[in-house]
Design a protein around this motif. Sequence first.
Motif, PDB file in Angstrom:
ATOM      1  N   UNK A   1     -10.868  -1.165  11.644  1.00 66.61           N
ATOM      2  CA  UNK A   1      -9.430  -1.360  11.523  1.00 66.61           C
ATOM      3  C   UNK A   1      -9.072  -2.831  11.711  1.00 66.61           C
ATOM      4  N   UNK A   2      -8.133  -3.285  10.904  1.00 62.12           N
ATOM      5  CA  UNK A   2      -7.559  -4.615  11.073  1.00 62.12           C
ATOM      6  C   UNK A   2      -6.054  -4.482  10.858  1.00 62.12           C
ATOM      7  N   UNK A   3      -5.287  -5.557  11.007  1.00 61.11           N
ATOM      8  CA  UNK A   3      -3.830  -5.427  10.876  1.00 61.11           C
ATOM      9  C   UNK A   3      -3.366  -4.960   9.502  1.00 61.11           C
ATOM     10  N   UNK A   4      -4.244  -4.991   8.497  1.00 57.88           N
ATOM     11  CA  UNK A   4      -3.809  -4.707   7.130  1.00 57.88           C
ATOM     12  C   UNK A   4      -4.321  -3.372   6.590  1.00 57.88           C
ATOM     13  N   UNK A   5      -5.446  -2.877   7.082  1.00 56.98           N
ATOM     14  CA  UNK A   5      -6.016  -1.668   6.493  1.00 56.98           C
ATOM     15  C   UNK A   5      -7.044  -1.049   7.430  1.00 56.98           C
ATOM     16  N   UNK A   6      -7.431   0.179   7.075  1.00 61.63           N
ATOM     17  CA  UNK A   6      -8.521   0.874   7.763  1.00 61.63           C
ATOM     18  C   UNK A   6      -9.609   1.156   6.724  1.00 61.63           C
ATOM     19  N   UNK A   7     -10.817   0.695   7.002  1.00 60.99           N
ATOM     20  CA  UNK A   7     -11.905   0.861   6.047  1.00 60.99           C
ATOM     21  C   UNK A   7     -13.058   1.614   6.703  1.00 60.99           C
ATOM     22  N   UNK A   8     -14.001   2.045   5.857  1.00 63.24           N
ATOM     23  CA  UNK A   8     -15.128   2.862   6.309  1.00 63.24           C
ATOM     24  C   UNK A   8     -16.426   2.177   5.870  1.00 63.24           C
ATOM     25  N   UNK A   9     -17.335   1.967   6.807  1.00 60.71           N
ATOM     26  CA  UNK A   9     -18.577   1.308   6.405  1.00 60.71           C
ATOM     27  C   UNK A   9     -19.509   1.043   7.552  1.00 60.71           C
ATOM     28  N   UNK A  10     -20.219  -0.094   7.439  1.00 68.23           N
ATOM     29  CA  UNK A  10     -21.283  -0.418   8.383  1.00 68.23           C
ATOM     30  C   UNK A  10     -21.227  -1.906   8.732  1.00 68.23           C
ATOM     31  N   UNK A  11     -21.342  -2.214  10.005  1.00 67.17           N
ATOM     32  CA  UNK A  11     -21.517  -3.595  10.453  1.00 67.17           C
ATOM     33  C   UNK A  11     -22.970  -3.786  10.850  1.00 67.17           C
ATOM     34  N   UNK A  12     -23.479  -4.992  10.645  1.00 69.83           N
ATOM     35  CA  UNK A  12     -24.870  -5.254  11.002  1.00 69.83           C
ATOM     36  C   UNK A  12     -25.863  -4.741   9.981  1.00 69.83           C
TER      37      UNK A  12
END
Length: 300
Positions: free
Chosen positions: A121-132
């Motif tokens: 989540x960020x101030x503009x949208x919610x996304x789905x995925x992977x970090x790292x």
Amino acid sequence: MTMPPDPCRNSQAPENAGPALAWIARGVAAIFICMALGTPVHAGTSPWFEATGGAVRLISAGGAAAADGTYRAALEIRTEPGWKTYWRYPGDSGIGTSADFSGSQNIASAALAFPAPERHEDPYSTTIGYEGGAVLPIVVKPASAGGDATLVTDVSLGLCREVCVPVSTRLEIPLGPDTARDTTNDKAIAAALAKVPEPASPGDPLSVTGVEIESGTPAIFRFTAHLAAPDSPTDLFVEGPEGSYLSVPALASRDGATAVFTLSSEGLVHEGGTATLRLTLVNGAKAVEQRWTLNTSAMD
């Protein structure tokens, strides 16, 4: 200049042969040299395709097929610090990850699997995925059992930080009994497979048990889930029929083993009074996947 003898050339024993054991030992050594020279060992890893924010490649466990006749491979995505990549459905924005295997050789089927993703989540949208980064397993069924095959993948994905960078490339690796076994790749693929959501049905310890449609403009979906680990974090991701552009569900309430998520119906493609949703429910270290067909006639 005298050339060294060819160890693979068929020859008779010299007239003044040494001890029999020494001659036999030389012959056995020559056989192994010939085998090594005549049997190429292919790498089970493609070169990295470098892009802004990360890189992508194909890997395989190598060696002979499994007992069910399949080979295990994976799409490996590497991200730089602060960058992320996306699930098959990106959420409010981004580029979903997909792969086309139609250019492969001697392959009957290849399926890209996705370990359970994370919400970002960020101030503009919610996304789905992977970090790292991520390892996305590919289960490959050869057309001719036991034969060599080539896995060719046209991959499309996004790498995101402040901006989203689209990545498209073609990758390929050989598969077959003559390929070298790679224990590092094998472990990475096995670990990723263990994180792929398992099929579930309503009533299972971890499952969505009900979906209600609340009238409105737009209508709101309420998903009730039963949790196997009530004290662990939980999340729900919903995909609609092809062409749908849904947001990401919000956790509305949680009471012990029961969690309720809500989602706007805006962006849902539905025809003929029904729509089938693909639900991915995550609870702690476990995740499950379900299909749920909605009666959407009240929404029309």
